[in-house]
Design a protein around this motif. Structure first.
Motif, PDB file in Angstrom:
ATOM      1  N   ASP A 114     -71.464  26.235  -1.543  1.00 32.05           N
ATOM      2  CA  ASP A 114     -70.354  25.907  -2.439  1.00 32.05           C
ATOM      3  C   ASP A 114     -69.007  25.976  -1.745  1.00 32.05           C
ATOM      4  O   ASP A 114     -68.066  25.315  -2.151  1.00 32.05           O
ATOM      5  CB  ASP A 114     -70.343  26.861  -3.649  1.00 32.05           C
ATOM      6  N   TRP A 115     -68.871  26.796  -0.719  1.00 29.36           N
ATOM      7  CA  TRP A 115     -67.567  26.931  -0.062  1.00 29.36           C
ATOM      8  C   TRP A 115     -67.527  26.276   1.323  1.00 29.36           C
ATOM      9  O   TRP A 115     -66.623  26.517   2.113  1.00 29.36           O
ATOM     10  CB  TRP A 115     -67.111  28.391   0.004  1.00 29.36           C
ATOM     11  N   ARG A 116     -68.491  25.388   1.590  1.00 25.31           N
ATOM     12  CA  ARG A 116     -68.519  24.663   2.859  1.00 25.31           C
ATOM     13  C   ARG A 116     -67.400  23.612   2.894  1.00 25.31           C
ATOM     14  O   ARG A 116     -67.166  22.912   1.918  1.00 25.31           O
ATOM     15  CB  ARG A 116     -69.887  23.978   3.000  1.00 25.31           C
ATOM     16  N   SER A 117     -66.690  23.493   4.030  1.00 25.36           N
ATOM     17  CA  SER A 117     -65.666  22.454   4.167  1.00 25.36           C
ATOM     18  C   SER A 117     -66.128  21.312   5.064  1.00 25.36           C
ATOM     19  O   SER A 117     -65.524  20.250   5.092  1.00 25.36           O
ATOM     20  CB  SER A 117     -64.355  23.045   4.699  1.00 25.36           C
TER      21      SER A 117
ATOM     22  N   LYS B 296     -73.493  26.750   5.020  1.00 28.00           N
ATOM     23  CA  LYS B 296     -72.081  27.105   4.841  1.00 28.00           C
ATOM     24  C   LYS B 296     -71.173  26.409   5.845  1.00 28.00           C
ATOM     25  O   LYS B 296     -69.972  26.689   5.886  1.00 28.00           O
ATOM     26  CB  LYS B 296     -71.907  28.617   4.900  1.00 28.00           C
ATOM     27  N   GLY B 297     -71.728  25.545   6.672  1.00 29.20           N
ATOM     28  CA  GLY B 297     -70.901  24.754   7.585  1.00 29.20           C
ATOM     29  C   GLY B 297     -70.376  25.520   8.776  1.00 29.20           C
ATOM     30  O   GLY B 297     -69.305  25.203   9.289  1.00 29.20           O
ATOM     31  N   CYS B 298     -71.124  26.514   9.247  1.00 29.20           N
ATOM     32  CA  CYS B 298     -70.636  27.352  10.354  1.00 29.20           C
ATOM     33  C   CYS B 298     -70.701  26.641  11.702  1.00 29.20           C
ATOM     34  O   CYS B 298     -70.065  27.062  12.660  1.00 29.20           O
ATOM     35  CB  CYS B 298     -71.432  28.644  10.416  1.00 29.20           C
ATOM     36  N   ALA B 299     -71.520  25.598  11.817  1.00 27.10           N
ATOM     37  CA  ALA B 299     -71.652  24.781  13.033  1.00 27.10           C
ATOM     38  C   ALA B 299     -72.397  25.491  14.172  1.00 27.10           C
ATOM     39  O   ALA B 299     -72.359  25.019  15.304  1.00 27.10           O
ATOM     40  CB  ALA B 299     -70.300  24.270  13.517  1.00 27.10           C
ATOM     41  N   ILE B 300     -73.070  26.587  13.879  1.00 22.24           N
ATOM     42  CA  ILE B 300     -73.866  27.228  14.930  1.00 22.24           C
ATOM     43  C   ILE B 300     -74.978  26.297  15.397  1.00 22.24           C
ATOM     44  O   ILE B 300     -75.285  26.225  16.590  1.00 22.24           O
ATOM     45  CB  ILE B 300     -74.432  28.579  14.428  1.00 22.24           C
TER      46      ILE B 300
ATOM     47  N   MET C  91     -70.383  17.729  13.183  1.00 16.96           N
ATOM     48  CA  MET C  91     -69.870  18.179  11.894  1.00 16.96           C
ATOM     49  C   MET C  91     -69.032  17.072  11.266  1.00 16.96           C
ATOM     50  O   MET C  91     -68.241  16.415  11.939  1.00 16.96           O
ATOM     51  CB  MET C  91     -69.027  19.454  12.052  1.00 16.96           C
ATOM     52  N   GLU C  92     -69.221  16.904   9.969  1.00 12.17           N
ATOM     53  CA  GLU C  92     -68.494  15.874   9.214  1.00 12.17           C
ATOM     54  C   GLU C  92     -67.771  16.565   8.052  1.00 12.17           C
ATOM     55  O   GLU C  92     -68.383  17.363   7.333  1.00 12.17           O
ATOM     56  CB  GLU C  92     -69.501  14.863   8.673  1.00 12.17           C
ATOM     57  N   GLU C  93     -66.499  16.270   7.887  1.00 14.02           N
ATOM     58  CA  GLU C  93     -65.707  16.911   6.838  1.00 14.02           C
ATOM     59  C   GLU C  93     -66.226  16.521   5.459  1.00 14.02           C
ATOM     60  O   GLU C  93     -66.596  15.361   5.230  1.00 14.02           O
ATOM     61  CB  GLU C  93     -64.239  16.492   6.981  1.00 14.02           C
ATOM     62  N   GLU C  94     -66.273  17.497   4.540  1.00 13.61           N
ATOM     63  CA  GLU C  94     -66.675  17.208   3.175  1.00 13.61           C
ATOM     64  C   GLU C  94     -65.619  16.319   2.504  1.00 13.61           C
ATOM     65  O   GLU C  94     -64.427  16.522   2.709  1.00 13.61           O
ATOM     66  CB  GLU C  94     -66.854  18.501   2.369  1.00 13.61           C
TER      67      GLU C  94
END
Ligand code: SF4
Ligand code: SF4
Length: 97
Positions: A32-35, A76-80, A92-95
């Motif tokens: 829910d809080w992923r950007s 959560k979009g941490c990109a690890i 990574m692609e912006e929401e």
């Protein structure tokens, strides 16, 4: 901003979305809080599974063809996964919203 001695103690705070019981973390949708979200270029993926091992949310699984798939309810979009993929096929692609 309340003065330090006027702030409530942590025991007095509302429970909100705390993870208290065993197995209850599945109800906390960290996506829910992923950007931004990971996106795969499967033409480059060699199905090694490394990204699924390093995901701290455990939200990557392997599909029937052997490719990783992401559960966006919990990513959560941490990109690890992007950092750990040695073939460079995740970006990574912006929401949008
Ligand atoms: S961005 Fe983070 S949480 Fe999402 S799949 Fe990749 S490692 Fe997992
Ligand atoms: S680490 Fe990269 S190459 Fe390996 S399965 Fe994951 S995305 Fe595919």
């Amino acid at each position: 901003m309340p003065k330090q001695d006027a702030a409530p103690k942590w025991q007095d705070l509302a429970l909100g979305c705390a993870t208290l019981e065993p197995g209850s973390s599945k109800y906390q949708k960290t996506g829910d809080w992923r950007s931004s979200r990971p996106v795969w270029n499967f033409d480059q993926c060699v199905k090694c599974g490394v990204c699924t091992v390093f995901c701290p949310e455990g939200c990557l699984s392997i599909d029937a063809k052997g490719y990783p798939q992401v559960d966006l309810d919990y990513c959560k979009g941490c990109a690890i996964c992007v950092t750990e993929c040695w073939t460079g096929c995740i970006s990574m692609e912006e929401e949008k919203d």
